[in-house]
Design an enzyme around this catalytic site. Structure first.
Site, PDB file in Angstrom:
ATOM      1  CE  LYS A  14      36.464  42.037  40.526  1.00 60.34           C
ATOM      2  NZ  LYS A  14      37.272  43.253  40.311  1.00 60.34           N
ATOM      3  NE  ARG A  85      40.657  38.728  36.638  1.00 63.18           N
ATOM      4  CZ  ARG A  85      40.425  38.968  37.934  1.00 63.18           C
ATOM      5  NH1 ARG A  85      39.570  38.255  38.614  1.00 63.18           N
ATOM      6  NH2 ARG A  85      41.038  39.954  38.515  1.00 63.18           N
ATOM      7  NE  ARG A 124      42.817  46.024  47.338  1.00 61.90           N
ATOM      8  CZ  ARG A 124      42.438  45.262  46.338  1.00 61.90           C
ATOM      9  NH1 ARG A 124      41.178  44.872  46.252  1.00 61.90           N
ATOM     10  NH2 ARG A 124      43.291  44.905  45.401  1.00 61.90           N
ATOM     11  NE  ARG A 150      44.997  41.959  46.075  1.00 59.58           N
ATOM     12  CZ  ARG A 150      43.918  41.764  45.344  1.00 59.58           C
ATOM     13  NH1 ARG A 150      42.737  41.585  45.926  1.00 59.58           N
ATOM     14  NH2 ARG A 150      43.977  41.742  44.031  1.00 59.58           N
ATOM     15  NE  ARG A 161      45.247  43.896  40.141  1.00 63.50           N
ATOM     16  CZ  ARG A 161      45.052  44.432  41.354  1.00 63.50           C
ATOM     17  NH1 ARG A 161      46.008  45.128  41.937  1.00 63.50           N
ATOM     18  NH2 ARG A 161      43.910  44.262  41.967  1.00 63.50           N
TER      19      ARG A 161
HETATM   20  P1  AP5 Z   1      37.517  45.827  46.462  1.00 63.21           P
HETATM   21  O1  AP5 Z   1      36.144  45.474  46.901  1.00 63.21           O
HETATM   22  O2  AP5 Z   1      38.681  45.156  47.101  1.00 63.21           O
HETATM   23  O3  AP5 Z   1      37.608  45.739  44.857  1.00 63.21           O
HETATM   24  P2  AP5 Z   1      37.654  44.470  43.905  1.00 63.21           P
HETATM   25  O4  AP5 Z   1      36.889  44.802  42.682  1.00 63.21           O
HETATM   26  O5  AP5 Z   1      37.268  43.234  44.656  1.00 63.21           O
HETATM   27  O6  AP5 Z   1      39.206  44.500  43.574  1.00 63.21           O
HETATM   28  P3  AP5 Z   1      40.288  43.361  43.373  1.00 63.21           P
HETATM   29  O7  AP5 Z   1      41.622  44.085  43.310  1.00 63.21           O
HETATM   30  O8  AP5 Z   1      40.180  42.285  44.408  1.00 63.21           O
HETATM   31  O9  AP5 Z   1      39.935  42.808  42.001  1.00 63.21           O
HETATM   32  P4  AP5 Z   1      40.833  42.105  41.012  1.00 63.21           P
HETATM   33  O10 AP5 Z   1      39.844  41.593  40.061  1.00 63.21           O
HETATM   34  O11 AP5 Z   1      41.922  42.922  40.430  1.00 63.21           O
HETATM   35  O12 AP5 Z   1      41.650  41.040  41.909  1.00 63.21           O
HETATM   36  P5  AP5 Z   1      41.451  39.502  42.209  1.00 63.21           P
HETATM   37  O13 AP5 Z   1      41.795  39.287  43.628  1.00 63.21           O
HETATM   38  O14 AP5 Z   1      40.157  39.008  41.697  1.00 63.21           O
HETATM   39  O15 AP5 Z   1      37.678  47.417  46.635  1.00 63.21           O
HETATM   40  C1  AP5 Z   1      38.908  48.057  46.380  1.00 63.21           C
HETATM   41  C2  AP5 Z   1      39.147  49.170  47.418  1.00 63.21           C
HETATM   42  O16 AP5 Z   1      38.178  50.211  47.220  1.00 63.21           O
HETATM   43  C3  AP5 Z   1      38.972  48.717  48.890  1.00 63.21           C
HETATM   44  O17 AP5 Z   1      39.875  49.447  49.700  1.00 63.21           O
HETATM   45  C4  AP5 Z   1      37.518  49.106  49.213  1.00 63.21           C
HETATM   46  O18 AP5 Z   1      37.360  49.381  50.600  1.00 63.21           O
HETATM   47  C5  AP5 Z   1      37.349  50.378  48.381  1.00 63.21           C
HETATM   48  N1  AP5 Z   1      36.010  50.580  47.870  1.00 63.21           N
HETATM   49  C6  AP5 Z   1      35.139  49.620  47.410  1.00 63.21           C
HETATM   50  N2  AP5 Z   1      34.001  50.199  46.959  1.00 63.21           N
HETATM   51  C7  AP5 Z   1      34.166  51.547  47.125  1.00 63.21           C
HETATM   52  C8  AP5 Z   1      33.330  52.690  46.836  1.00 63.21           C
HETATM   53  N3  AP5 Z   1      32.111  52.550  46.290  1.00 63.21           N
HETATM   54  N4  AP5 Z   1      33.807  53.914  47.132  1.00 63.21           N
HETATM   55  C9  AP5 Z   1      35.058  54.065  47.679  1.00 63.21           C
HETATM   56  N5  AP5 Z   1      35.898  53.034  47.987  1.00 63.21           N
HETATM   57  C10 AP5 Z   1      35.438  51.779  47.699  1.00 63.21           C
HETATM   58  O19 AP5 Z   1      42.587  38.851  41.294  1.00 63.21           O
HETATM   59  C11 AP5 Z   1      43.951  39.013  41.573  1.00 63.21           C
HETATM   60  C12 AP5 Z   1      44.795  38.330  40.526  1.00 63.21           C
HETATM   61  O20 AP5 Z   1      44.533  36.915  40.521  1.00 63.21           O
HETATM   62  C13 AP5 Z   1      44.579  38.749  39.081  1.00 63.21           C
HETATM   63  O21 AP5 Z   1      45.305  39.919  38.749  1.00 63.21           O
HETATM   64  C14 AP5 Z   1      45.105  37.522  38.334  1.00 63.21           C
HETATM   65  O22 AP5 Z   1      46.510  37.492  38.371  1.00 63.21           O
HETATM   66  C15 AP5 Z   1      44.607  36.380  39.193  1.00 63.21           C
HETATM   67  N6  AP5 Z   1      43.248  35.927  38.825  1.00 63.21           N
HETATM   68  C16 AP5 Z   1      42.110  36.126  39.531  1.00 63.21           C
HETATM   69  N7  AP5 Z   1      41.047  35.598  38.915  1.00 63.21           N
HETATM   70  C17 AP5 Z   1      41.524  35.043  37.777  1.00 63.21           C
HETATM   71  C18 AP5 Z   1      40.900  34.348  36.712  1.00 63.21           C
HETATM   72  N8  AP5 Z   1      39.571  34.132  36.687  1.00 63.21           N
HETATM   73  N9  AP5 Z   1      41.678  33.907  35.703  1.00 63.21           N
HETATM   74  C19 AP5 Z   1      43.024  34.095  35.725  1.00 63.21           C
HETATM   75  N10 AP5 Z   1      43.667  34.761  36.700  1.00 63.21           N
HETATM   76  C20 AP5 Z   1      42.933  35.226  37.725  1.00 63.21           C
END
Ligand code: AP5
Length: 204
Positions: A14, A85, A124, A150, A161
């Protein structure tokens, strides 16, 4: 297209795809993950939820999302990264958008199987300076900043997760499909090809 939600399991790309799209569209990004990481610095309870991979309470985030939308010029588009979410967040978000005279135009669901999620998150790195994710470089490819791992990118938390995603977030796929604004994208392709499919789906 002014308001676009990005949905998908952890590590589905994302953040990566939003960074790519920012080169084409001058949008503001609202990232609930970044919000939670900031809140966790001052709040021990939120820090623990984040490190376990659990969602934080809706109330905490909804008021902050509302506030952040409010300071963005109405003519400007918004990418929502990882928000909403839960079904409750999605319904409340619809109300918040109406209050700000906005409507949701598209929900992009990047799907990816668990095995690839675990593989990607284990390697990552995020940039200490600009926060962008990467994996195949000793320094941030965007700004040269130092890589950090992270705290929630360890195997036990990644698996939790994923479980939280399946139980609480996946129902949003049906919610947006019913509204005819869902765009399903295969995340198991190169970054470039995922981006190509998203741009095609958005008519860019
Ligand atoms: P990346 O682009 O970082 O993936 P992402 O989908 O953004 O992953 P996140 O881990 O950030 O998502 P998440 O939803 O778990 O975490 P968030 O920060 O939102 O890509 C991942 C890796 O793959 C990178 O190394 C990239 O280079 C590589 N890559 C990308 N595309 C690729 C491809 N096509 N091929 C190969 N490699 C690739 O949330 C964190 C925490 O916050 C949650 O667990 C929760 O505790 C809290 N939280 C967040 N939002 C909410 C909410 N709305 N409500 C309640 N709690 C929340």
């Amino acid at each position: 297209m002014k308001n676009i939600v990005f949905l998908g399991p952890p590590g589905s790309g994302k953040g990566t795809q939003i960074n790519e799209l920012e080169k084409y569209l001058d949008f503001t990004v609202i990232s609930s993950g970044d919000m939670v990481r900031e809140l966790a610095e001052k709040n021990q309870q939120i820090k623990q939820l984040l490190e376990k991979g659990e969602l934080v309470s809706d109330n905490v985030l909804l008021s902050e999302v509302d506030r952040q939308i409010g300071i963005i010029d109405k003519s400007r588009g918004i990418f929502f990264d990882g928000f909403p979410r839960t079904l409750n967040q999605a319904k409340k978000m619809d109300e918040i958008l109406i209050n700000h005279e906005r409507v949701l135009d598209a929900a992009i669901y990047i799907y990816l199987e668990e095995e690839e999620v675990v593989k990607r998150l284990a390697r990552r790195r995020v940039c200490r300076k600009c926060g962008r994710p990467f994996f195949d470089s000793p320094r941030c490819p965007s700004c040269g900043g130092q890589p950090v791992i992270r705290k929630d990118d360890n195997e036990a938390t990644i698996i939790n997760r994923m479980q939280v995603f399946l139980e609480q977030t996946l129902p949003l796929v049906d919610y947006y499909e019913t509204r005819n604004i869902l765009l399903q994208i295969n995340g198991n392709q190169s970054i470039k090809n995922v981006g190509r499919d998203i741009k095609k789906g958005l008519g860019l």
